[in-house]
Design a protein around this motif. Structure first.
Motif: not given
Length: 268
Positions: A60-64, A75-80
């Motif tokens: 998973l790619s999450i830009a922040a 970003a933390h919310e997206q990971v969970l």
């Protein structure tokens, strides 16, 4: 100390994952079976890394921007939401320095401390409740041999890397009873683009490679050693060449001898 035979089904979140040590660590974790969450500021660069990993579909790619607290929380919310848990958090994103103290502005001093210390602290504080709720997890900080020794041209960087090491020690003591483990990695010279982005005294990227970095350890070899050590449950991990290993040893045995050695060393 928990020992792992593989990272199968483990969620490993890595900051500064678009290049250098972060990219190498992502590749190694993926090879060991982990589901890797990649974070840095630029989504397109993260995606270029993700598609090159083993089993890209499970990563998973999450830009922040790690210095933006709202982006870190999101970003933390997206990971969970996507993965449901975090097993390892590798605080790798960082900013180096190549300037004498007398030439370094206070703005530059604060910029380095913001990235290398305060943002790591906030990122960890954001994810920590998840680890405490799970009653398992490992927080990893990528410090530096410079944070153990302190050398010319890297005063602010050395100070920030030493600070995160001490903060990590306190965190380890506080959360040990809750099943959360803490590791600190101390890289020596590793061949990456870190020198190009290192700040000069005015806070601008240096823009060229250092000889010591150019001749440093291969990033892939570094990542193999680090991930192997983390899987073995190690908490204090020094990875570097013979000179750096010697410096760390001398720092423990005879600080005064270390100071004499550093004065004579060409480190820029």
């Amino acid at each position: 100390m928990a020992k792992l035979k593989s990272l199968e089904n483990k969620v490993v979140w890595i900051t500064g994952a678009s290049s250098g040590l972060g990219k190498a660590l992502a590749r190694e974790c993926a090879l060991q079976g982990a589901q890797v969450v990649l974070t840095s500021r630029r989504y397109d660069e993260l995606e270029a890394v993700r598609v090159g990993l083993l089993k890209p579909e499970q990563h998973l790619s999450i830009a922040a921007d790690i210095t933006d607290e709202a982006q870190v929380r999101h970003a933390h919310e997206q990971v969970l939401a996507c993965k449901g848990r975090v097993d390892w958090l590798i605080n790798n994103a960082g900013l180096s320095q190549r300037a004498l103290i007398q030439d370094t502005t206070m703005q530059t001093e604060r910029a380095i401390m913001e990235v290398d210390y305060f943002s790591q602290v906030f990122f960890t504080k954001t994810v920590l409740p998840t680890f405490l709720k799970q009653k398992i997890g490992r927080v990893v900080f990528v410090s530096s041999v410079a944070g153990l020794l302190g050398t010319q041209y890297r005063a602010s960087y050395s100070a920030a890397k030493a600070a995160i090491h001490m903060w990590a020690n306190s965190l380890r003591a506080e959360v040990a009873k809750d099943g959360v483990e803490v590791s600190v990695v101390f890289p020596g010279f590793v061949k990456t683009n870190v020198s190009f982005n290192a700040l000069n005294g005015e806070g601008k990227p240096q823009g060229h490679q250092d000889e010591a970095i150019e001749n440093g350890l291969d990033a892939g070899v570094f990542a193999e050693r680090v991930v192997e050590s983390l899987m073995a449950g190690e908490e204090y991990i020094v990875v570097g060449g013979k000179k750096e290993q010697l410096g760390v040893l001398v720092s423990r045995l005879s600080p005064s001898l270390l100071y004499k050695m550093i004065r004579k060393t060409r480190v820029k």
